[in-house]
Scaffold this motif. Sequence first.
Motif, PDB file in Angstrom:
ATOM      1  N   TYR A 150      -4.571  13.244  11.452  1.00  0.00           N
ATOM      2  CA  TYR A 150      -4.731  11.956  10.786  1.00  0.00           C
ATOM      3  C   TYR A 150      -4.777  12.144   9.269  1.00  0.00           C
ATOM      4  O   TYR A 150      -5.242  13.164   8.758  1.00  0.00           O
ATOM      5  N   GLN A 151      -4.317  11.119   8.583  1.00  0.00           N
ATOM      6  CA  GLN A 151      -4.484  11.045   7.137  1.00  0.00           C
ATOM      7  C   GLN A 151      -4.894   9.605   6.811  1.00  0.00           C
ATOM      8  O   GLN A 151      -4.559   8.672   7.553  1.00  0.00           O
ATOM      9  N   ILE A 152      -5.639   9.432   5.741  1.00  0.00           N
ATOM     10  CA  ILE A 152      -6.017   8.101   5.286  1.00  0.00           C
ATOM     11  C   ILE A 152      -5.216   7.833   4.021  1.00  0.00           C
ATOM     12  O   ILE A 152      -5.332   8.576   3.034  1.00  0.00           O
ATOM     13  N   ILE A 153      -4.404   6.793   4.067  1.00  0.00           N
ATOM     14  CA  ILE A 153      -3.538   6.469   2.927  1.00  0.00           C
ATOM     15  C   ILE A 153      -4.208   5.385   2.082  1.00  0.00           C
ATOM     16  O   ILE A 153      -4.554   4.315   2.584  1.00  0.00           O
ATOM     17  N   LYS A 154      -4.388   5.712   0.819  1.00  0.00           N
ATOM     18  CA  LYS A 154      -4.932   4.723  -0.124  1.00  0.00           C
ATOM     19  C   LYS A 154      -3.939   4.569  -1.267  1.00  0.00           C
ATOM     20  O   LYS A 154      -3.020   5.355  -1.397  1.00  0.00           O
ATOM     21  N   ASP A 155      -4.161   3.551  -2.098  1.00  0.00           N
ATOM     22  CA  ASP A 155      -3.279   3.372  -3.265  1.00  0.00           C
ATOM     23  C   ASP A 155      -3.504   4.480  -4.270  1.00  0.00           C
ATOM     24  O   ASP A 155      -4.608   4.994  -4.397  1.00  0.00           O
TER      25      ASP A 155
ATOM     26  N   ARG B 199      -8.455  -1.463   1.453  1.00  0.00           N
ATOM     27  CA  ARG B 199      -7.047  -1.200   1.120  1.00  0.00           C
ATOM     28  C   ARG B 199      -6.684   0.251   1.461  1.00  0.00           C
ATOM     29  O   ARG B 199      -6.489   1.098   0.571  1.00  0.00           O
ATOM     30  N   PHE B 200      -6.633   0.525   2.759  1.00  0.00           N
ATOM     31  CA  PHE B 200      -6.198   1.848   3.216  1.00  0.00           C
ATOM     32  C   PHE B 200      -5.603   1.672   4.606  1.00  0.00           C
ATOM     33  O   PHE B 200      -5.775   0.616   5.230  1.00  0.00           O
ATOM     34  N   ASN B 201      -4.909   2.659   5.062  1.00  0.00           N
ATOM     35  CA  ASN B 201      -4.395   2.639   6.433  1.00  0.00           C
ATOM     36  C   ASN B 201      -4.267   4.067   6.942  1.00  0.00           C
ATOM     37  O   ASN B 201      -4.234   5.018   6.167  1.00  0.00           O
ATOM     38  N   TYR B 202      -4.195   4.170   8.257  1.00  0.00           N
ATOM     39  CA  TYR B 202      -4.000   5.473   8.890  1.00  0.00           C
ATOM     40  C   TYR B 202      -2.550   5.936   8.727  1.00  0.00           C
ATOM     41  O   TYR B 202      -1.619   5.140   8.668  1.00  0.00           O
ATOM     42  N   GLN B 203      -2.396   7.252   8.705  1.00  0.00           N
ATOM     43  CA  GLN B 203      -1.079   7.861   8.767  1.00  0.00           C
ATOM     44  C   GLN B 203      -1.185   9.058   9.703  1.00  0.00           C
ATOM     45  O   GLN B 203      -2.283   9.632   9.853  1.00  0.00           O
ATOM     46  N   ILE B 204      -0.101   9.390  10.355  1.00  0.00           N
ATOM     47  CA  ILE B 204      -0.055  10.572  11.219  1.00  0.00           C
ATOM     48  C   ILE B 204       0.794  11.610  10.498  1.00  0.00           C
ATOM     49  O   ILE B 204       1.979  11.357  10.219  1.00  0.00           O
ATOM     50  N   ILE B 205       0.167  12.752  10.203  1.00  0.00           N
ATOM     51  CA  ILE B 205       0.881  13.786   9.461  1.00  0.00           C
ATOM     52  C   ILE B 205       1.437  14.827  10.437  1.00  0.00           C
ATOM     53  O   ILE B 205       0.688  15.387  11.253  1.00  0.00           O
TER      54      ILE B 205
ATOM     55  N   ILE C 290     -13.839  14.143   4.178  1.00  0.00           N
ATOM     56  CA  ILE C 290     -14.558  12.862   4.034  1.00  0.00           C
ATOM     57  C   ILE C 290     -15.905  12.946   4.744  1.00  0.00           C
ATOM     58  O   ILE C 290     -15.960  13.149   5.963  1.00  0.00           O
TER      59      ILE C 290
ATOM     60  N   LEU D  48       0.851  -1.203   0.000  1.00  0.00           N
ATOM     61  CA  LEU D  48       0.000   0.000   0.000  1.00  0.00           C
ATOM     62  C   LEU D  48       0.881   1.246   0.000  1.00  0.00           C
ATOM     63  O   LEU D  48       1.674   1.453   0.940  1.00  0.00           O
ATOM     64  N   ALA D  49       0.729   2.074  -1.032  1.00  0.00           N
ATOM     65  CA  ALA D  49       1.388   3.385  -1.093  1.00  0.00           C
ATOM     66  C   ALA D  49       2.860   3.338  -0.671  1.00  0.00           C
ATOM     67  O   ALA D  49       3.333   4.168   0.107  1.00  0.00           O
TER      68      ALA D  49
ATOM     69  N   ASN E 289      -1.957  18.513   3.508  1.00  0.00           N
ATOM     70  CA  ASN E 289      -2.134  17.143   3.030  1.00  0.00           C
ATOM     71  C   ASN E 289      -2.547  16.191   4.162  1.00  0.00           C
ATOM     72  O   ASN E 289      -1.794  15.310   4.571  1.00  0.00           O
TER      73      ASN E 289
ATOM     74  N   GLU F  36     -15.257   4.473   1.600  1.00  0.00           N
ATOM     75  CA  GLU F  36     -14.241   4.432   0.541  1.00  0.00           C
ATOM     76  C   GLU F  36     -14.426   3.224  -0.380  1.00  0.00           C
ATOM     77  O   GLU F  36     -13.791   3.145  -1.432  1.00  0.00           O
TER      78      GLU F  36
END
Lengths: 226, 226
Positions: free
Chosen positions: B221-226, A218-224, B189, A156-157, B160, A214
């Motif tokens: 938070y961010q949501i990471i997708k392909d 196929r997604f996951n969390y990220q901390i920005i 979202i 993923l990404a 972002n 969505e």
Amino acid sequence: MKIAVLGTGMVGRAHVGRLSELGHDVVMGTQDVEATLNKSEPDPMGGDFFVTWHEKHPDIKLATFADAAKESELIIGALNGQVTLKLLKAIEPNLSNKVLIDISNPLDFSKGMPPSLFACNTDSLGEQIQRALPQVKVVKSLNTISADIQVCPKNLAKGNHVVFMSGNHADAKAIVSDLLKSYGWQQIIDLGDIITSRGAEMMMPMWLQLMKTEGTSRFNYQIIKD
Amino acid sequence: MKIAVLGTGMVGRAHVGRLSELGHDVVMGTQDVEATLNKSEPDPMGGDFFVTWHEKHPDIKLATFADAAKESELIIGALNGQVTLKLLKAIEPNLSNKVLIDISNPLDFSKGMPPSLFACNTDSLGEQIQRALPQVKVVKSLNTISADIQVCPKNLAKGNHVVFMSGNHADAKAIVSDLLKSYGWQQIIDLGDIITSRGAEMMMPMWLQLMKTEGTSRFNYQIIKD
């Protein structure tokens, strides 16, 4: 390393496959070996029938939960949240002094959709397991990530997303961190003691909602951060 | 647009300042105007004394909650979660048929740290407000984001990252979405009905934990997708 993966569903299969690829001596634990091998129902998550999957992975050893845990140094609990505590308690002596990665979520589907959490807010399943098994070094991790992304985050990404980890034992978290790195994880956040499983498990309702919004898992969390 | 911001803390101040910058006719609501102007305690979150802040923003009108809501089309509730329901209920007629953005979190600090949520899992503060005020169009948003990033997301990582929105009324969400875009939000979202506030509010325990782990509130938070 000698590793037991408890659970034969999508999550268990993903870990077993990846660990085997990485050269570990891996055994898959199940309640009843014969019954699992003769299972004729499709996987509830849409995967292969177990027997079909096992034919593609003929080298994977299958054993009872107790035997799988007994012969292993590291245990990965890839069990349904509603039965995980009971199943682990039943094999307590074989888990003693070992590291247990708990991936389960305390999801309760009994009252319909969306599911609620049966442990939440002032408790968590991670804490319940650690309290019930004080001799086991429980590390909560990976609970809100799709199976194939758990074991290969670069799927993923390019792996630019985050995995959390909670647990009371620094030595156990070091072992889990090394395993996660070997899977390809680059961003591992150690949240602190097992009490921090609360926050990690409470990310699940949003995850389920996002899966719906969505249209994909196929997604996951990220901390920005800056 | 005529907008009321209810609350004089860090979040209220951030919205009032930004809305004024964007050319809106904005009024700040408080319980007791005289008391707020004469407040001599420092802001609990470490900001300026209210009077010092107000001297820097002399054009900002201050009114009671009731008066601020009465003269406005859009209401932003930037209130402490523990009092928000009571304060909003007290001015119910002045909120009728209007859009209310609820930013509050159901945090209960009474049992020490970490705080628990007083509405959670099978309920949420967003739902409680919508149930208590059926004539109001409640939209939950922004609740896990630092005040300055809420109103200017480009202050963090060029914007972002993501903001969630929950509510039963599509027309209200369209208005809130436009406001968020005017703040600079690029990734909004819409989670669905107000029931999805549960997931959004349950992201708060992880947020508080990350604030501790990362040593800053400047993240999102961010949501990471392909």
